[in-house]
Each structure stands twice: as C-alpha cells, then as structure tokens.
Motif scaffolding. Structure first.
Motif, PDB file in Angstrom:
ATOM      1  N   ASN A 162       0.997  -1.138  -0.172  1.00 13.51           N
ATOM      2  CA  ASN A 162      -0.029  -0.055  -0.027  1.00 13.51           C
ATOM      3  C   ASN A 162       0.801   1.457  -0.053  1.00 13.51           C
ATOM      4  OD1 ASN A 162      -1.611   2.358   1.302  1.00 13.51           O
ATOM      5  ND2 ASN A 162      -3.241   0.770   1.071  1.00 13.51           N
ATOM      6  N   GLU A 163       0.661   2.039  -1.023  1.00  7.88           N
ATOM      7  CA  GLU A 163       1.748   3.340  -0.951  1.00  7.88           C
ATOM      8  C   GLU A 163       1.498   4.247   0.165  1.00  7.88           C
ATOM      9  OE1 GLU A 163       1.096   5.428  -4.659  1.00  7.88           O
ATOM     10  OE2 GLU A 163       1.413   3.544  -5.800  1.00  7.88           O
ATOM     11  N   SER A 164       0.405   4.190   0.698  1.00  8.43           N
ATOM     12  CA  SER A 164       0.007   5.424   1.988  1.00  8.43           C
ATOM     13  C   SER A 164       0.482   4.422   3.218  1.00  8.43           C
ATOM     14  CB  SER A 164      -1.271   5.584   1.771  1.00  8.43           C
ATOM     15  OG  SER A 164      -1.742   6.142   0.860  1.00  8.43           O
ATOM     16  N   THR A 165       0.440   3.286   3.507  1.00  7.06           N
ATOM     17  CA  THR A 165       0.737   2.826   4.579  1.00  7.06           C
ATOM     18  C   THR A 165       1.587   1.491   4.638  1.00  7.06           C
ATOM     19  OG1 THR A 165      -1.183   1.145   4.534  1.00  7.06           O
ATOM     20  CG2 THR A 165      -1.759   3.510   5.554  1.00  7.06           C
ATOM     21  N   PHE A 166       2.315   1.445   3.587  1.00  4.91           N
ATOM     22  CA  PHE A 166       3.162   0.336   3.122  1.00  4.91           C
ATOM     23  C   PHE A 166       2.688  -0.999   2.943  1.00  4.91           C
ATOM     24  CE2 PHE A 166       6.071   3.542   5.313  1.00  4.91           C
ATOM     25  CZ  PHE A 166       7.108   3.601   4.418  1.00  4.91           C
ATOM     26  N   VAL A 167       1.790  -1.487   4.001  1.00  2.00           N
ATOM     27  CA  VAL A 167       0.999  -2.337   3.961  1.00  2.00           C
ATOM     28  C   VAL A 167      -0.312  -2.369   4.163  1.00  2.00           C
ATOM     29  CG1 VAL A 167       2.894  -4.041   4.402  1.00  2.00           C
ATOM     30  CG2 VAL A 167       1.340  -3.293   6.448  1.00  2.00           C
ATOM     31  N   GLY A 168      -1.484  -2.954   3.332  1.00  2.00           N
ATOM     32  CA  GLY A 168      -2.563  -2.908   3.779  1.00  2.00           C
ATOM     33  C   GLY A 168      -3.454  -4.227   3.594  1.00  2.00           C
ATOM     34  N   LEU A 169      -4.785  -4.199   3.670  1.00  2.00           N
ATOM     35  CA  LEU A 169      -5.505  -5.533   3.493  1.00  2.00           C
ATOM     36  C   LEU A 169      -5.820  -5.608   2.170  1.00  2.00           C
ATOM     37  CD1 LEU A 169      -7.318  -7.460   4.956  1.00  2.00           C
ATOM     38  CD2 LEU A 169      -9.202  -5.966   5.061  1.00  2.00           C
ATOM     39  N   GLY A 170      -5.721  -6.800   1.764  1.00  2.00           N
ATOM     40  CA  GLY A 170      -6.238  -7.214   0.441  1.00  2.00           C
ATOM     41  C   GLY A 170      -7.721  -7.316   0.037  1.00  2.00           C
ATOM     42  N   ASN A 171      -7.950  -7.530  -1.150  1.00  3.43           N
ATOM     43  CA  ASN A 171      -9.569  -7.747  -1.458  1.00  3.43           C
ATOM     44  C   ASN A 171      -9.869  -9.120  -0.969  1.00  3.43           C
ATOM     45  OD1 ASN A 171     -12.092  -7.872  -2.175  1.00  3.43           O
ATOM     46  ND2 ASN A 171     -11.627  -7.138  -4.366  1.00  3.43           N
ATOM     47  N   VAL A 172     -10.538  -9.243   0.357  1.00  9.42           N
ATOM     48  CA  VAL A 172     -10.861 -10.231   0.956  1.00  9.42           C
ATOM     49  C   VAL A 172     -12.044 -11.251   0.130  1.00  9.42           C
ATOM     50  CG1 VAL A 172     -10.060  -9.741   3.010  1.00  9.42           C
ATOM     51  CG2 VAL A 172     -12.431  -9.503   2.572  1.00  9.42           C
ATOM     52  N   MET A 173     -12.704 -10.322  -1.011  1.00  8.34           N
ATOM     53  CA  MET A 173     -13.662 -11.146  -1.698  1.00  8.34           C
ATOM     54  C   MET A 173     -13.146 -11.716  -2.956  1.00  8.34           C
ATOM     55  SD  MET A 173     -15.987 -10.764   0.470  1.00  8.34           S
ATOM     56  CE  MET A 173     -17.116 -11.773  -0.504  1.00  8.34           C
ATOM     57  N   ASP A 174     -11.788 -11.447  -3.208  1.00 11.89           N
ATOM     58  CA  ASP A 174     -11.426 -12.220  -4.417  1.00 11.89           C
ATOM     59  C   ASP A 174     -11.263 -13.604  -4.281  1.00 11.89           C
ATOM     60  OD1 ASP A 174     -11.084  -9.891  -5.786  1.00 11.89           O
ATOM     61  OD2 ASP A 174      -8.991  -9.645  -5.564  1.00 11.89           O
ATOM     62  N   LYS A 175     -11.113 -14.235  -5.266  1.00  7.26           N
ATOM     63  CA  LYS A 175     -11.150 -15.869  -5.083  1.00  7.26           C
ATOM     64  C   LYS A 175      -9.785 -16.311  -4.389  1.00  7.26           C
ATOM     65  CE  LYS A 175     -13.704 -16.798  -9.384  1.00  7.26           C
ATOM     66  NZ  LYS A 175     -13.522 -17.509 -10.548  1.00  7.26           N
TER      67      LYS A 175
END
Length: 441
Positions: A162-175
């Motif tokens: 994540n550009e703003s926070t270095f890491v972030g939550l992915g899209n948990v609704m992706d397969k």
C-alpha cells in the motif's frame, strides 16, 4: 520389524517419542510447504543470468544434498536449501547491483561456506549460540513465527503493498484470499480436533478447490505433470569463479553472505529445535554442531551446483507441528525432492494460496515462547520486542536479530548491568554494526 529396527538405530525414533508414519507424514507436509522454492529460486537466479533449467536443477540438487546431510549425519528434522533473501541478495545486490558475473558471485558463496565450516569445527558457532541470552532465544522463535505468518498472509493475498501505509488489507472477496481463508479455517478446525495430517489435508483440499473455481490451472496431459528427462545442471556445475571472487576483493559481499546466512540459520535452528523439543534442560541443542557443519558443507555444495547460500527453511515448522522429530522427516523431504526432478511441472499446480494457510497456522503456534520474556525487566522487554517486530517488518530474520542483539547489549551496558552480557555479545554486536555500514556503502 527389521526395517523398523534399522530406522530406530539410524534415527532414534523411540528416544524422541515418534514413529515412522509420523515422520513420513511430517516430511510430506514440509515438502508441500517448501516445494515453492523449486519454482521461485530458479526465477530469481535466472535474473542474474544463470540459465533457468540449470538453476532449477541446481536448486533441487542443493536441497537434496544438504537435507540428506541433515537427515543421515545430524539426525535433525530439518530441510535446508537455497534461501529466500539470500537469492535476492545474490541476484539484485551482488550481480545486478555491483556488476559481478554470476560465476564470481558463486565463488563468494563457496568462500562463505568455507568460513561457515571453519566457524563450526572451531566451535565458534556453538559458542555464539551459548552466548545468546534466553530472552533473545525465546524472542527469536516468536519473531520467526510472525515472519512465517506474514509470508503466509502475503502469499494468500490478505496482506498487500500500500503506497500510503506500506502494507494494507487485500481484497478479501477475491477468489485467492477466499480460498486461503477456506484453507486456514479448515486447517485450524482439523488441528483443533487433533486430526493427523491436518495441514496436508488443507493444502490438497484448497488446491483442488482452486482448480474447480478456476484460480489454478488443471493438468491436461501427462506432459503437464511428468518429464522423462530431468533438467541438467551442466551449465552451472563447478562454474564458480574463486579467483575472480578473491581478485575482486569482495570482502563486503563475502561478509554479508556469512553474517546473514550464519544468523538466519542460527535463529531458525534455535526456534525450530525449541518447537521440536530438541533442547535439553540446560538450554543446549544436542547434535547442533553436526547440523551446523552439514549446513556449511551444504552451502559449499550449493555453490558447486550453481545456486546461492543455504537457509534452514522456516517452513520446517509445518512438519514439526505434524510431529517431525528426527532425520527421517528430512530424509522423506529429500526423497520427495529427488522425484521433483521428474515431476517438476507438477509443482506449479500447487498454488501459493493453498500453502499459505499452513504458514499462518504455524506462525500462530510459534507465539507460545512469548511467555518466557520477563515483562517486568525493561532491559529485556525492548530487545525482545525489537527482535520480534523487526523480522516481519524488514522481511529478514537477520535484520530482526541485529536490532535485538544491538539493543540488548547497549541497554544492559548503559544501565550498569554489563555482567549480564556475555563477551561474545560484544563481538556479535560489532559484527552487525560492520554489516550495516557495509550495506550502506
């Protein structure tokens, strides 16, 4: 009976309260979680100019040779092979960054292996482990656990850049993430019910489900899973350039390989040995010198085959969680990797989202050693915290160790408690400072 008698003599199964079935299952579990190296390592090494087929063969041969040493000589439930982090250092820092040929870089790897061996036979590596205070030993295990879990979360797509926070939550609704969550819950439920082979069941089930929903391709022919001709190591075998490495004067490169591999291996061996109950009542690890010697010899062999320095794979924790306690587990892993020479195409059908849940589960299991940290002693809390948190945040076991060792020595020294500092801790702290300095220039 006779077969079990031979296994008993070789691996001391009864002494370590295990069985052949338990060890083989643990080996299969470890193989499943570490098999990604057959794909990932050749890709990274090929970026350095090494032919990919030769890089694949070198990776497998290095894993088999070094793991057999761990199994048959050291009797440790440990699989070793070319290391993540070290392969990136080899390719992107040494070859592409400093402009060296991959042959010269292999020469540096071989020389670092010789240094590992000298440190081992002289007993210095063992003394280093004895000098590590208990609080750091416990913190190492916890830090490795968080690091393992972080890798699993990343492979699952649950943690992303994540550009703003270095890491972030992915899209948990992706397969992909949904599959990983399925595998995680399945593994956790099976382990809670004490189902043997829980992790491997989760890996297979998630792989099959990934094929059903279209995330993972399905094999369509025999050629997709089997190759009658194993890949050749001919283009890299004994191609290391020792003269070039010495002539270039790459002390910093050799030192970096040595310090990173040394402490990555020490840290991981300590953490895994504690989880496998291989630490005696005095806090020592019986047979450790043989394991360390096997690691150093394996690094030299890896350079000869055409690959980078070795690591003790942190994914060994998956097999240890399944009950692996002896070299029979490692022998199982080595045997399975031999077959990958013929079934190398099949490895690509096990997606990372299938192995990620196992890593997350193991990371959670390794948190238990946090209870050994004295939270009433601030001189130990801070080094423990830095050791633990910097491993996943820097994506490096060695960097986490550096912050832990340096802070422990400095805080104890400046609070008037220098008697609690083993003299070797000063040497290690200075070595880490030197490595930081060389890495920044």
């Amino acid at each position: 009976m006779e077969r079990n008698g031979i296994l008993e003599r070789l691996f001391k199964l009864s002494e370590r309260n295990t069985t052949p079935k338990q060890e083989i299952l643990a080996g299969l579990t470890t193989f499943m979680t570490v098999s990604y190296m057959v794909i990932v390592n050749p890709i990274i090494m090929s970026d350095a100019g090494i032919p990919r087929e030769a890089a694949l063969a070198a990776t497998i041969y290095a894993i088999v040779f070094s793991t057999l040493l761990m199994a048959l000589w050291a009797n440790f439930p440990i699989a070793t092979g070319p290391g993540m982090g070290l392969n990136a250092f080899f390719t992107y820092s040494v070859v592409l960054g400093q402009g060296l040929s991959w042959q010269t870089a292999l020469g540096a790897v071989f020389i670092s292996g010789v240094l590992f061996f000298v440190l081992t036979v002289t007993g210095i590596r063992g003394k280093i482990i004895d000098a590590i205070p208990n609080v750091l030993k416990s913190s190492i295990a916890v830090g490795i656990g968080l690091f393992v879990a972080f890798i699993g979360l990343k492979n699952a797509g649950l943690v992303v850049a994540n550009e703003s926070t270095f890491v972030g939550l992915g899209n948990v609704m992706d397969k992909g993430p949904l599959l990983a969550i399925f595998g995680l819950i399945l593994a956790a439920v099976l382990m809670a019910k004490n189902v043997k082979g829980a992790l491997i069941i989760s890996i297979f089930a998630t792989t099959i489900l990934a094929m059903i929903v279209g995330v993972q391709a399905v094999p369509h022919s025999l050629k997709d899973v089997f190759s009658a001709t194993p890949p050749s190591v001919g283009e890299t075998f004994f191609q290391m350039d020792l003269k070039g490495a010495v002539a270039y004067g790459i002390f910093s490169v050799i030192f970096s390989f040595t310090i990173v591999e040394l402490f990555d291996t020490l840290a991981t061996l300590i953490g895994l040995s504690k989880k496998a109950n291989l630490v005696d009542k005095n806090g020592k690890i019986p047979g450790l010198n043989r394991a360390l010697a096997a690691d150093s010899i394996g690094t030299m062999a890896s350079a000869i085959f055409g690959s980078t320095a070795l690591n003790t794979y942190i994914e060994n924790a998956t097999g240890i969680a399944e009950g692996g306690r002896t070299g029979l587990k490692a022998l199982t892993v080595a045997t399975l990797f031999i077959f990958t020479l013929f079934f190398a195409p099949l490895i690509q059908f096990i997606p990372s989202v299938a192995t990620a849940p196992a890593l997350i589960i193991i990371g959670s299991l390794m948190l238990s050693d946090i209870r050994n940290v004295n939270f009433d002693d601030f001189t130990e809390v801070v080094p423990a915290f830095l050791t633990i948190v910097m491993m996943p945040l820097t994506y490096s076991i060695a960097e986490g160790l550096a912050f832990g060792f340096i802070s422990y020595t400095a805080i104890k020294l400046f609070t008037g408690r220098r008697r609690e500092i083993h003299w070797m801790m000063y040497v290690i702290t200075i070595a880490f400072f030197i490595n930081f300095y060389m890495s920044s220039h």
